[in-house]
Design a protein around this motif. Structure first.
Motif, short mmCIF file in Angstrom:
data_model
loop_
_atom_site.label_atom_id
_atom_site.label_comp_id
_atom_site.label_asym_id
_atom_site.label_seq_id
_atom_site.Cartn_x
_atom_site.Cartn_y
_atom_site.Cartn_z
N VAL A 27 0.84 -1.20 0.00
CA VAL A 27 0.00 0.00 0.00
C VAL A 27 0.87 1.25 0.00
CG1 VAL A 27 -1.70 1.32 1.33
CG2 VAL A 27 -1.94 -1.16 1.11
N ALA A 28 1.93 1.25 0.80
CA ALA A 28 2.83 2.41 0.84
C ALA A 28 3.46 2.67 -0.52
CB ALA A 28 3.91 2.20 1.91
N GLU A 47 -1.61 11.64 5.19
CA GLU A 47 -2.75 11.12 5.94
C GLU A 47 -2.97 9.63 5.65
OE1 GLU A 47 -7.59 11.85 6.22
OE2 GLU A 47 -6.31 13.39 5.35
N ARG A 48 -2.88 9.26 4.37
CA ARG A 48 -3.10 7.86 4.02
C ARG A 48 -1.93 6.98 4.46
NH1 ARG A 48 -6.46 7.29 -1.63
NH2 ARG A 48 -7.73 9.18 -1.43
N LEU A 49 -0.72 7.52 4.40
CA LEU A 49 0.43 6.73 4.84
C LEU A 49 0.35 6.46 6.34
CD1 LEU A 49 3.03 5.45 3.74
CD2 LEU A 49 4.23 7.53 4.43
N GLU A 50 -0.09 7.45 7.10
CA GLU A 50 -0.28 7.26 8.54
C GLU A 50 -1.31 6.16 8.79
OE1 GLU A 50 -2.32 9.68 12.23
OE2 GLU A 50 -1.43 10.83 10.59
N ALA A 51 -2.41 6.19 8.04
CA ALA A 51 -3.44 5.16 8.19
C ALA A 51 -2.92 3.79 7.78
CB ALA A 51 -4.67 5.53 7.37
N THR A 52 -2.02 3.77 6.79
CA THR A 52 -1.44 2.50 6.35
C THR A 52 -0.66 1.84 7.47
OG1 THR A 52 -1.29 3.25 4.05
CG2 THR A 52 0.17 1.46 4.71
N TYR A 53 0.20 2.61 8.12
CA TYR A 53 1.02 2.03 9.18
C TYR A 53 0.19 1.65 10.41
CZ TYR A 53 5.05 3.59 6.51
OH TYR A 53 5.99 3.77 5.52
N ALA A 54 -0.97 2.29 10.57
CA ALA A 54 -1.82 1.99 11.72
C ALA A 54 -2.78 0.84 11.44
CB ALA A 54 -2.62 3.23 12.11
N ALA A 55 -2.93 0.44 10.17
CA ALA A 55 -3.91 -0.60 9.80
C ALA A 55 -3.53 -1.95 10.40
CB ALA A 55 -4.02 -0.69 8.29
N ALA A 59 -8.99 -5.18 5.47
CA ALA A 59 -10.17 -4.35 5.25
C ALA A 59 -9.88 -2.88 5.52
CB ALA A 59 -11.32 -4.83 6.14
N GLN A 60 -8.98 -2.60 6.45
CA GLN A 60 -8.60 -1.22 6.74
C GLN A 60 -7.67 -0.67 5.66
OE1 GLN A 60 -7.03 -2.08 10.67
NE2 GLN A 60 -8.72 -0.99 11.65
N LEU A 61 -6.90 -1.53 5.01
CA LEU A 61 -5.98 -1.09 3.97
C LEU A 61 -6.68 -0.83 2.65
CD1 LEU A 61 -2.89 -3.44 4.55
CD2 LEU A 61 -3.01 -0.97 4.97
N HIS A 62 -7.71 -1.62 2.35
CA HIS A 62 -8.34 -1.56 1.03
C HIS A 62 -8.79 -0.16 0.63
CE1 HIS A 62 -10.67 -2.91 -2.43
NE2 HIS A 62 -11.65 -2.16 -1.98
N PRO A 63 -9.50 0.59 1.48
CA PRO A 63 -9.99 1.91 1.03
C PRO A 63 -8.88 2.92 0.73
CG PRO A 63 -11.13 1.17 3.03
CD PRO A 63 -9.95 0.28 2.83
N LEU A 64 -7.67 2.68 1.21
CA LEU A 64 -6.60 3.65 1.05
C LEU A 64 -6.10 3.74 -0.38
CD1 LEU A 64 -4.61 2.82 4.30
CD2 LEU A 64 -6.26 4.65 3.94
N THR A 65 -6.34 2.71 -1.19
CA THR A 65 -5.90 2.72 -2.59
C THR A 65 -7.05 2.45 -3.55
OG1 THR A 65 -5.30 0.37 -2.52
CG2 THR A 65 -3.57 1.95 -1.97
N ALA A 66 -8.27 2.29 -3.03
CA ALA A 66 -9.40 1.89 -3.89
C ALA A 66 -9.70 2.92 -4.97
CB ALA A 66 -10.64 1.64 -3.03
N ASP A 67 -9.43 4.20 -4.72
CA ASP A 67 -9.75 5.24 -5.70
C ASP A 67 -8.56 5.65 -6.56
OD1 ASP A 67 -8.35 6.41 -3.65
OD2 ASP A 67 -9.53 8.26 -3.62
N LEU A 68 -7.46 4.88 -6.49
CA LEU A 68 -6.28 5.20 -7.27
C LEU A 68 -6.22 4.34 -8.53
CD1 LEU A 68 -3.70 5.50 -4.36
CD2 LEU A 68 -4.94 7.34 -5.52
N VAL A 70 -3.97 2.44 -9.73
CA VAL A 70 -3.48 1.09 -9.44
C VAL A 70 -3.69 0.83 -7.97
CG1 VAL A 70 -1.48 -0.44 -9.43
CG2 VAL A 70 -1.73 1.24 -11.26
N SER A 71 -4.40 -0.23 -7.65
CA SER A 71 -4.65 -0.56 -6.25
C SER A 71 -3.54 -1.46 -5.73
CB SER A 71 -6.00 -1.26 -6.09
OG SER A 71 -5.94 -2.57 -6.61
N ALA A 72 -3.50 -1.61 -4.43
CA ALA A 72 -2.45 -2.43 -3.82
C ALA A 72 -2.56 -3.89 -4.25
CB ALA A 72 -2.53 -2.33 -2.30
#
Length: 204
Positions: A27-28, A47-55, A59-68, A70-72
């Motif tokens: 994800v990072a 903000e998203r990188l902080e959420a990535t490390y806290a995930a 399921a918590q990681l998926h929304p962080l790249t869903a709108d990009l 290329v997804s993770a």
């Protein structure tokens, strides 16, 4: 007349499985690419990188790249950022900006001063290692508030200085920086931005 059965509540996007470091690294890497291509601005990326490390779950990681673009889940293995040593030889060298931090890198000062500014750097791994070697010189690492740092290096007729500013405990899940290497008749200085001991004019 029978009433229709209620629809089940939609499940959270992404499987509710535990996320590992490799999942967070993927994800990072996507977020780093999105920042580099302008799909995310620096604030959104942070903000998203902080959420990535806290995930803790996928399921918590998926929304962080869903709108990009290329997804993770679609990301293919890519070559890591350059690991070429950064050296200041009889000179002053400063590296900063939005540059990707490789998993392992080398910073050397030989009769010179080398400043590695990580305040806006893109951490593509949860944990990175910088080998800081100062020989009759100074290597200075400038950290943002959310990075945890561990100094694992040594000194011979030299000095190693850790930041006086405390880690922001709300960012306890942030990236980890391990600093190795040696200070021989030189200094390795690690500080956080805003440390009153080292004014801005000292290293800019």
């Amino acid at each position: 007349m029978n009433e229709p059965a209620p629809r089940p509540a939609p499940a959270a996007e992404g499987p509710a499985l535990r996320a590992g470091d490799a999942d967070r690294d993927r994800v990072a890497a996507v977020l780093a690419d999105a920042l580099a291509t302008g799909h995310l601005d620096p604030d959104e990326h942070a903000e998203r990188l902080e959420a990535t490390y806290a995930a803790r779950t996928l399921a918590q990681l998926h929304p962080l790249t869903a709108d990009l673009a290329v997804s993770a889940t679609e990301l293919q293995p890519v070559a890591p950022p350059s690991t070429m040593p950064v050296t200041a030889l009889f000179s002053k060298v400063r590296r900063g900006g939005q540059w990707p931090v490789p998993p392992a890198s080398v910073a050397r000062a030989r009769w010179g001063k080398l400043v590695i500014d990580l305040r806006h750097a893109v951490f593509t791994r949860r944990e990175v290692v910088i080998e800081a070697d100062a020989f009759f010189g100074l290597v200075e690492l400038v950290l943002p508030a959310h990075v945890r740092v561990y100094d694992e290096g040594g000194a011979l007729f030299g000095k190693r200085a850790l930041p006086s500013a405390a880690l922001d405990e709300t960012q306890a899940d942030g990236p980890v920086l391990r600093v190795t290497g040696r200070a021989v008749f030189g200094q390795v200085r690690i500080r956080r931005a805003g440390d009153a001991r080292y004014p801005w004019r000292e290293w800019r």
